[in-house]
Design an enzyme around this catalytic site. Structure first.
Site, PDB file in Angstrom:
ATOM      1  N   CYS A  75      41.194  19.649  94.999  1.00 58.04           N
ATOM      2  CA  CYS A  75      40.382  19.158  93.888  1.00 58.04           C
ATOM      3  C   CYS A  75      39.049  18.636  94.393  1.00 58.04           C
ATOM      4  CB  CYS A  75      41.090  18.012  93.155  1.00 58.04           C
ATOM      5  SG  CYS A  75      42.733  18.394  92.536  1.00 58.04           S
TER       6      CYS A  75
ATOM      7  N   CYS B  99      38.093  14.701  90.033  1.00 57.37           N
ATOM      8  CA  CYS B  99      39.123  15.342  89.215  1.00 57.37           C
ATOM      9  C   CYS B  99      39.724  14.351  88.223  1.00 57.37           C
ATOM     10  CB  CYS B  99      40.221  15.906  90.104  1.00 57.37           C
ATOM     11  SG  CYS B  99      41.480  16.840  89.188  1.00 57.37           S
TER      12      CYS B  99
ATOM     13  N   ARG C 250      45.437  25.891  96.744  1.00 58.55           N
ATOM     14  CA  ARG C 250      44.859  26.620  95.616  1.00 58.55           C
ATOM     15  C   ARG C 250      43.927  25.711  94.832  1.00 58.55           C
ATOM     16  NH1 ARG C 250      50.235  27.125  95.167  1.00 58.55           N
ATOM     17  NH2 ARG C 250      50.233  25.938  93.220  1.00 58.55           N
TER      18      ARG C 250
ATOM     19  N   CYS D  55      42.292  23.679  91.882  1.00 54.77           N
ATOM     20  CA  CYS D  55      42.772  22.983  90.692  1.00 54.77           C
ATOM     21  C   CYS D  55      42.216  23.658  89.438  1.00 54.77           C
ATOM     22  CB  CYS D  55      42.334  21.523  90.737  1.00 54.77           C
ATOM     23  SG  CYS D  55      42.704  20.563  89.266  1.00 54.77           S
TER      24      CYS D  55
ATOM     25  N   CYS E 163      39.734  20.634  87.417  1.00 55.54           N
ATOM     26  CA  CYS E 163      38.379  20.236  87.867  1.00 55.54           C
ATOM     27  C   CYS E 163      37.585  21.390  88.468  1.00 55.54           C
ATOM     28  CB  CYS E 163      38.472  19.086  88.865  1.00 55.54           C
ATOM     29  SG  CYS E 163      39.222  19.511  90.464  1.00 55.54           S
TER      30      CYS E 163
ATOM     31  N   ASP F 209      -3.175  15.181 100.631  1.00 53.55           N
ATOM     32  CA  ASP F 209      -3.245  15.671  99.255  1.00 53.55           C
ATOM     33  C   ASP F 209      -4.014  14.678  98.386  1.00 53.55           C
ATOM     34  OD1 ASP F 209      -1.907  17.612  97.138  1.00 53.55           O
ATOM     35  OD2 ASP F 209      -1.678  15.562  96.372  1.00 53.55           O
TER      36      ASP F 209
END
Length: 493
Positions: free
Chosen positions: A34, A38, A63, A65, A68, A443
């Site tokens: 996650c 999350c 794997r 989530c 989220c 500048d």
């Protein structure tokens, strides 16, 4: 950051979105990973392990989530604020170099061996270049599955997979869903509100870390827009893109919690590169809290930051293009610089079709400009020499400007060119190369703001005073510029 366990645990327990992209939380009991913010109930501390990248989580067997969507979190600010080998490699991987040229191509661009690249990426990110590129392909595939009606075979090809089988296996492994299941779970309209399957267009949300002040960001891009290449239309900044496999048009609209992005591409393989360049253009992977906290330590800058926090540095989608435009803008007004650039575009740019607006050309490539007769350029002779020398070096490769550039080395090479002074080199370093500490003490706008705020106005004295703003002096410039009433500082209406 991922090695600071106590800090990571605190961020997860407080669901602090500022750390999204800095690290990822892998949960041992569920096998998922996650982002820190999350919304689910945080796991027990003993069940959390932390990784520096989504690719490292995937390599470890976790794997993504489904709540989220950690693979779509903002990118790590590390790759914007650093110029070391790992940061430069990550910028190239995000730009799709591994998919197009392989790991040897990545190594060749960086001037290191493939073994050195792999060793350093593994040590810091827990994944090598192939795994990092694979994670990006998986994210691209998910985006195409959810926002288009393309057949899965075409999506696999567009996302850079070598085969349908590899595409299917990767999606299942990363998301625990088949490609068809991912599409079934997606509403008929995508998050940006465009109906799925609109021919030739992909709409998506570009996330960022809050706060984000769009005024100077979009104001600068709109005020300096080159006719035919860029425009402000219906609340969106639109521009043409030169991409590895073709070209495209991007329309970017500021929203309270994201940037709405609509991409029209001639080749869908360019999708990840187009997204990467749009994010880079808008500086969306910056960490505004860290930047503003540092600048607030100066009592002169603190009121400016408190008034409008979250200013970003407007950057570019093409480093060579910006370098040319910087030369065209030397010692002339914004309007004159646009006029010079528009002439080059109409005479030497590649024509494109834009049925939705007024974009007509790609900005000319260095090779096209290198063939231009210098006498045909309507500018002083010294500036013609500067421009022709620059485009010649860009065209023959002796002046490489890209996301992989070493900032000090590129600046030194620019300063060695005729007609290049500190302002031109530093504005290219700031806006094209992405150096967050590039500073413009000469500048006129910066000096005027410094004088009005009671800061030293001479370049040497101002540079000494600005040492306390490091490494964020490029952002301090944005706050100084914002004290003026120039159109660059206001969101167009």
């Amino acid at each position: 950051m991922h090695t600071d366990i106590e800090r990571c645990v605190r961020a997860v327990r407080s669901k602090d979105a500022r750390f999204d992209g800095w690290f990822f939380t892998a949960v041992l009991t569920t096998g998922i990973y996650c982002r820190p913010s999350c919304p689910v109930v945080p796991p027990k501390r003993e069940n959390m392990v932390f990784h520096p990248s989504a690719a490292a989580c995937q390599q470890a067997g976790f794997r993504a989530c489904k709540r989220c969507r950690p693979d779509t979190s903002p990118g790590s600010p590390e790759w914007n604020q650093r110029a070391d080998l790992v940061a430069r490699a990550m910028r190239l991987i995000t730009d799709g170099v591994v998919d197009r040229e392989g790991v040897p191509g990545l190594a060749a661009r960086l001037g290191y061996s493939t073994r050195q690249i792999e060793r350093q990426l593994l040590a810091e990110l827990g994944a090598g270049p192939l795994a990092l590129a694979r994670a990006q392909r998986a994210q691209t595939a998910r985006l195409l599955i959810e926002t288009t009606a393309l057949p899965m075979a075409e999506i696999a090809f567009a996302a850079g997979f070598a085969s349908i089988r590899t595409f299917n296996d990767t999606v299942r492994e990363v998301y625990a869903l088949t490609p068809s299941d991912l599409r079934t779970r997606t509403p008929r309209t995508n998050p940006a509100g465009t109906p799925a399957g609109t021919p030739g267009a992909i709409s998506l949300r570009l996330p960022f870390r809050a706060p984000l002040n769009p005024d100077n960001l979009f104001g600068h891009l709109a005020a300096t827009a080159v006719p035919g290449v860029e425009e402000w239309r219906d609340g969106a900044y639109r521009r043409t893109l030169r991409l590895p496999y073709g070209h495209g048009i991007a329309a970017l609209t500021p929203r309270p919690d994201h940037i709405a992005c609509r991409l029209t591409l001639t080749d869908l393989r360019d999708l990840p590169v187009a997204i990467s360049r749009c994010r880079r253009l808008l500086d969306l992977d910056a960490d505004p809290v860290a930047i503003d906290d540092q600048l607030r330590t100066d009592p002169v800058l603190a009121p400016l930051v408190d008034k409008a926090p979250g200013r970003r540095v407007p950057r570019t989608v093409d480093e060579a293009e910006f370098a040319v435009r910087a030369v065209l803008g030397q010692q002339v007004s914004t309007a004159a610089a646009r006029t010079h650039a528009a002439r080059l575009v109409s005479a030497h740019g590649e024509a494109v079709d834009d049925p939705e607006g007024g974009l007509t050309h790609l900005f000319p490539a260095p090779a096209d400009l290198a063939a231009v007769d210098p006498e045909s350029l309507a500018m002083p002779r010294t500036r013609r020499v500067t421009l022709t020398t620059l485009v010649g070096r860009l065209a023959d490769g002796s002046l490489p400007l890209g996301v992989e550039s070493d900032w000090p080395e590129a600046r030194a090479r620019l300063l060695a060119l005729p007609g290049f002074g500190p302002w031109t080199a530093d504005v290219i370093a700031m806006r094209a190369l992405g150096d967050p500490d590039a500073f413009l003490p000469t500048d006129l706008g910066v000096r005027r703001a410094a004088r009005e705020l009671g800061l030293p106005s001479t370049p040497a004295a101002l540079t000494a005073r600005a040492a306390a703003w490091r490494p964020w002096r490029a952002y301090a410039v944005q706050y100084l510029w914002a004290t003026d009433d120039h159109p660059i500082n206001f969101l167009p209406v």
